[in-house]
Write an enzyme that holds these catalytic residues in place. Structure first.
Site, PDB file in Angstrom:
ATOM      1  N   LYS A  10     -31.729 -18.941  26.015  1.00  6.67           N
ATOM      2  CA  LYS A  10     -31.074 -17.653  25.795  1.00  6.67           C
ATOM      3  C   LYS A  10     -31.483 -17.021  24.467  1.00  6.67           C
ATOM      4  O   LYS A  10     -31.574 -15.789  24.361  1.00  6.67           O
ATOM      5  CB  LYS A  10     -29.559 -17.810  25.864  1.00  6.67           C
ATOM      6  CG  LYS A  10     -29.052 -18.094  27.272  1.00  6.67           C
ATOM      7  CD  LYS A  10     -27.533 -18.128  27.321  1.00  6.67           C
ATOM      8  CE  LYS A  10     -27.047 -18.340  28.750  1.00  6.67           C
ATOM      9  NZ  LYS A  10     -25.567 -18.360  28.835  1.00  6.67           N
ATOM     10  N   LYS A  45     -32.036 -19.742  40.544  1.00  3.84           N
ATOM     11  CA  LYS A  45     -30.618 -19.791  40.862  1.00  3.84           C
ATOM     12  C   LYS A  45     -29.978 -18.404  40.759  1.00  3.84           C
ATOM     13  O   LYS A  45     -30.297 -17.624  39.857  1.00  3.84           O
ATOM     14  CB  LYS A  45     -29.915 -20.761  39.901  1.00  3.84           C
ATOM     15  CG  LYS A  45     -28.426 -20.937  40.143  1.00  3.84           C
ATOM     16  CD  LYS A  45     -27.830 -21.876  39.100  1.00  3.84           C
ATOM     17  CE  LYS A  45     -26.313 -21.948  39.234  1.00  3.84           C
ATOM     18  NZ  LYS A  45     -25.713 -22.792  38.179  1.00  3.84           N
ATOM     19  N   LYS A 104     -25.161 -14.523  37.405  1.00  2.00           N
ATOM     20  CA  LYS A 104     -24.180 -13.456  37.175  1.00  2.00           C
ATOM     21  C   LYS A 104     -24.781 -12.311  36.365  1.00  2.00           C
ATOM     22  O   LYS A 104     -24.505 -11.148  36.627  1.00  2.00           O
ATOM     23  CB  LYS A 104     -22.956 -14.015  36.445  1.00  2.00           C
ATOM     24  CG  LYS A 104     -22.096 -14.941  37.270  1.00  2.00           C
ATOM     25  CD  LYS A 104     -20.756 -15.169  36.590  1.00  2.00           C
ATOM     26  CE  LYS A 104     -20.954 -15.861  35.257  1.00  2.00           C
ATOM     27  NZ  LYS A 104     -19.757 -15.821  34.409  1.00  2.00           N
TER      28      LYS A 104
END
Length: 334
Positions: free
Chosen positions: A117, A198, A201
């Site tokens: 991230k 995957k 969100k």
């Protein structure tokens, strides 16, 4: 002999779009296990402050209530499980700070999610680095025996165990060492636009065709399935399906409970449109009761307030005792 239930702790961050992967991987297993565990399920809104975009132009508080309503709509029973907002229980950031003073920097900088991230961000907030410590505090406050998580969160539970073990051996026993419970419910659901990654969100905020929200309306569900990536062929071969078709089959299997044999009998040799139409119909029918319950719960503000207030009070009763024990061990109480 004891009939005490094992305690489970888990939570979902109120950022991005809560999707069907979150349902099959987290919410549905929580609901199915609630008669077997003492479940404590938190909306981890303090964690959401590290996100660059909470989603939908709404405040963290609004999104947090929506996630709590979704917990209830999916079937969590507030009479059997504890549901609360992380930010309303002061012991979480308090214990997190205490633990931060004990955790070596190297432990945090090698965390996989921090490294990935931080590469994507122009400016990395300190909270992204210390995120695992707050997550450890969330878990350790409640003496959680098990933490239901996906495979990608296993490292975070491992560091929570390391933190607990380090504290216990240095100062005296204060914490239970939690065990990760890696989800085996259904198959891992991948992105509709990128079936090798995957379902995410945050990606859903960038590409509406990436995922299906748990409370999406029927037209949005059907549209997302119609646009989903398939394979280069035209006919389904269940056993040898490529990533796109395999993902759609996995979603169908997760929501229908169909065996591989049943999938082959129904879809082998058929066109991709047959699978997409069947899957869209299945998802619309399955998710409609959840969507209706979700809308009703949000409209009944007093009921949601009652659930969250009750959950907060129980969370405080349990966690303040743990903080008192830690303060005593550290000599912060006379």
């Amino acid at each position: 002999m004891t009939d005490k239930k094992p305690r489970a702790f888990s939570g979902i961050q109120p950022s991005g779009k809560i999707h069907i992967g979150n349902y099959t991987g987290a919410l549905q297993p929580w609901v199915e296990a609630q008669s077997e565990v003492d479940g404590i399920y938190c909306v981890v809104d303090l964690h959401a402050l590290t996100a660059t975009d909470i989603g939908s132009g709404k405040s963290v508080g609004e999104r947090s209530r929506e996630v709590a309503a979704l917990y209830l709509a999916c079937g969590l029973d507030p009479g059997a499980s504890t549901i609360f907002l992380q930010s309303e229980v002061w012991t979480h950031p308090y214990l997190s700070w205490v633990l931060e003073t004990q955790v070596p920097l190297g432990w945090l900088s090698r965390m996989t999610q921090f490294k990935s991230k931080s590469k994507e961000a122009d400016s990395v907030p300190t909270g992204l680095l210390t995120y695992p410590v707050l997550q450890a505090a969330d878990i350790l406050l409640y003496d959680a025996d098990i933490v239901p998580v996906g495979e990608d969160q296993k490292q975070h539970i491992e560091i929570a165990r390391d933190i607990a073990q380090r504290f216990n051996s240095t100062y005296g026993t204060a914490f239970v060492l939690p065990q990760p419970l890696i989800g085996t419910h259904g198959s891992r659901i991948m992105g509709l636009d990128e079936p090798t990654a995957k379902m995410s969100k945050s990606r859903a905020l960038v590409n509406q065709g990436h995922s299906i929200g748990i409370v999406d309306d029927p037209e949005a569900i059907s549209r997302a399935i119609r646009r989903a990536v398939t394979d280069s062929g035209t006919r389904i071969d269940v056993q040898n399906a490529g990533a796109g078709v395999r993902n759609l089959l996995n979603i169908y299997k997760s929501f229908s409970g169909a065996s591989d044999r049943a999938l082959a009998a129904r879809f082998d040799g058929r066109g991709y449109g047959v699978l997409k139409n069947s899957l869209a119909e299945l998802l619309v029918d399955t998710l409609a009761p959840i969507r209706n319950a979700y809308q009703r719960i949000l409209a009944e503000r007093s009921y949601l307030d009652e659930v969250l207030n009750s959950g907060r009070e129980r969370a405080l009763r349990i966690s303040t005792g743990k903080v008192a024990r830690v303060m005593e061990i550290l000599g912060l109480r006379g």
